[in-house]
Design an enzyme around this catalytic site. Structure first.
Site, PDB file in Angstrom:
ATOM      1  N   ASP A  59      -1.702  -3.884   8.541  1.00  0.00           N
ATOM      2  CA  ASP A  59      -0.958  -4.516   7.920  1.00  0.00           C
ATOM      3  C   ASP A  59      -1.421  -5.673   7.089  1.00  0.00           C
ATOM      4  O   ASP A  59      -1.643  -6.270   7.592  1.00  0.00           O
ATOM      5  CB  ASP A  59       0.284  -5.603   8.670  1.00  0.00           C
ATOM      6  CG  ASP A  59       1.020  -6.062   7.891  1.00  0.00           C
ATOM      7  OD1 ASP A  59       1.015  -6.047   6.697  1.00  0.00           O
ATOM      8  OD2 ASP A  59       2.114  -6.307   8.404  1.00  0.00           O
ATOM      9  N   ASN A  86      -5.859  -0.100  -1.610  1.00  0.00           N
ATOM     10  CA  ASN A  86      -4.228   0.401  -2.538  1.00  0.00           C
ATOM     11  C   ASN A  86      -3.368   0.538  -1.830  1.00  0.00           C
ATOM     12  O   ASN A  86      -2.735   0.229  -2.342  1.00  0.00           O
ATOM     13  CB  ASN A  86      -4.841   2.046  -1.492  1.00  0.00           C
ATOM     14  CG  ASN A  86      -3.580   3.399  -1.916  1.00  0.00           C
ATOM     15  OD1 ASN A  86      -3.364   3.289  -2.887  1.00  0.00           O
ATOM     16  ND2 ASN A  86      -2.916   3.013  -0.584  1.00  0.00           N
ATOM     17  N   TYR A 163       5.353  -6.844 -10.509  1.00  0.00           N
ATOM     18  CA  TYR A 163       4.655  -5.912 -10.200  1.00  0.00           C
ATOM     19  C   TYR A 163       3.232  -6.333 -11.181  1.00  0.00           C
ATOM     20  O   TYR A 163       2.288  -6.681 -10.341  1.00  0.00           O
ATOM     21  CB  TYR A 163       4.732  -4.451 -10.750  1.00  0.00           C
ATOM     22  CG  TYR A 163       3.742  -3.474  -9.810  1.00  0.00           C
ATOM     23  CD1 TYR A 163       3.677  -3.423  -8.924  1.00  0.00           C
ATOM     24  CD2 TYR A 163       3.494  -2.482 -10.678  1.00  0.00           C
ATOM     25  CE1 TYR A 163       2.712  -2.556  -8.342  1.00  0.00           C
ATOM     26  CE2 TYR A 163       2.722  -1.314 -10.552  1.00  0.00           C
ATOM     27  CZ  TYR A 163       2.480  -1.657  -9.100  1.00  0.00           C
ATOM     28  OH  TYR A 163       1.109  -0.685  -8.609  1.00  0.00           O
ATOM     29  N   LYS A 167      -1.039  -7.246 -10.337  1.00  0.00           N
ATOM     30  CA  LYS A 167      -2.277  -6.232 -10.768  1.00  0.00           C
ATOM     31  C   LYS A 167      -2.611  -7.122 -12.098  1.00  0.00           C
ATOM     32  O   LYS A 167      -3.938  -6.641 -11.457  1.00  0.00           O
ATOM     33  CB  LYS A 167      -1.546  -5.162 -10.953  1.00  0.00           C
ATOM     34  CG  LYS A 167      -0.744  -3.921 -10.093  1.00  0.00           C
ATOM     35  CD  LYS A 167      -1.473  -3.844  -8.689  1.00  0.00           C
ATOM     36  CE  LYS A 167      -1.341  -2.726  -8.332  1.00  0.00           C
ATOM     37  NZ  LYS A 167      -2.034  -3.072  -6.831  1.00  0.00           N
ATOM     38  N   THR A 198       5.049   8.147  -7.074  1.00  0.00           N
ATOM     39  CA  THR A 198       5.450   8.520  -5.711  1.00  0.00           C
ATOM     40  C   THR A 198       6.850   7.902  -5.315  1.00  0.00           C
ATOM     41  O   THR A 198       7.580   7.694  -5.923  1.00  0.00           O
ATOM     42  CB  THR A 198       4.122   7.589  -5.255  1.00  0.00           C
ATOM     43  OG1 THR A 198       3.876   6.515  -5.546  1.00  0.00           O
ATOM     44  CG2 THR A 198       2.970   8.615  -5.607  1.00  0.00           C
TER      45      THR A 198
END
Length: 240
Positions: A59, A86, A163, A167, A198
């Site tokens: 984790d 990832n 989000y 990044k 996904t």
């Protein structure tokens, strides 16, 4: 046989990346947060005749879990050639930074940014032992400052401010770490899989997981010395 650890590997792009690299004769350790999900992912690969794989519970948001994963891997291998960060989450909507809750923002950054850093720090000693190794941070085009500087250029991008900012921070970490490790033989790069279908986006992406994994696998397999502090997509280098 070169060894790879990829986090968030029990499903989606992580699983596909692990499978493609195993098919290229790497020994791939699938880092999975949930032990049972990891075992199920390994069984799927075994059913396909892919045996050069193993699951490790990790984790990335839990430093104890990360350290335990490192200790397990250290007992199995003398060095690590490739670390693929990832594991990531998109968080909940709405994400406009004028209204996004700090709880949501912290949750996203805990996985997408801080999780990557503490995972990388723990596995650096193993990476350094390989002589020539690679760290690949799975980023996103929604984290590109160049892309964000064009208002309305991509309506779907404008939904994921929190989000995207995680990044962007990840990309900054990539460049700074790459410069720090430039003389060590360790390359550090970011790569975007593109808008891949996904569970991260309720399978609304325009690319398949096979297509999304391709630039990650290509970068991992090439591992060209001196290629570091760069941001790649399926067509090659892209803008920060």
């Amino acid at each position: 046989m070169k060894t790879v650890l990829t986090t968030g590997a029990n499903k989606g792009i992580g699983f596909e990346t692990a499978m493609q690299l195993a098919q290229l004769d790497y020994f791939v350790y699938l880092g999975c947060r949930d032990k049972e999900n990891g075992m199920e992912a390994i069984q799927k690969l075994l059913d396909l005749g892919i045996t050069n794989v193993e699951s490790i519970q990790i984790d990335v948001t839990n430093i104890i879990s990360v350290r335990q994963a490192r200790q397990i891997l250290e007992a199995k291998v003398s060095s690590l050639e490739i670390l693929i960060n990832n594991a990531g989450i998109v968080g909940s909507l709405l994400q406009d930074l004028s209204i996004c809750s700090l709880e949501n923002l912290r949750w996203i950054f805990e996985t997408n940014f801080f999780g990557v850093i503490q995972t990388t720090q723990e596995f650096l000693p193993l990476l350094k032992k390989s002589g020539q190794s690679s760290i690949i941070n799975v980023s996103s085009e929604v984290g590109s400052l160049a892309a964000m500087s064009v208002p309305g250029g991509n309506p779907s991008r404008d939904k994921f401010h929190a989000y995207g900012s995680s990044k962007t921070a990840l990309n900054a970490f990539t460049v700074l770490l790459a410069n720090e490790l430039r003389e060590s033989g360790i390359s550090v790069n970011s790569v975007t899989p593109g808008h891949t279908a996904t569970d991260l986006n309720q399978f609304k992406g325009t690319k398949s997981v096979e297509q999304g994994a391709t630039p990650i696998v290509t970068l991992a397999a090439q591992n060209i010395p001196g290629i570091t502090a760069k941001f790649f997509k399926d067509s090659g280098e892209t803008s920060w």
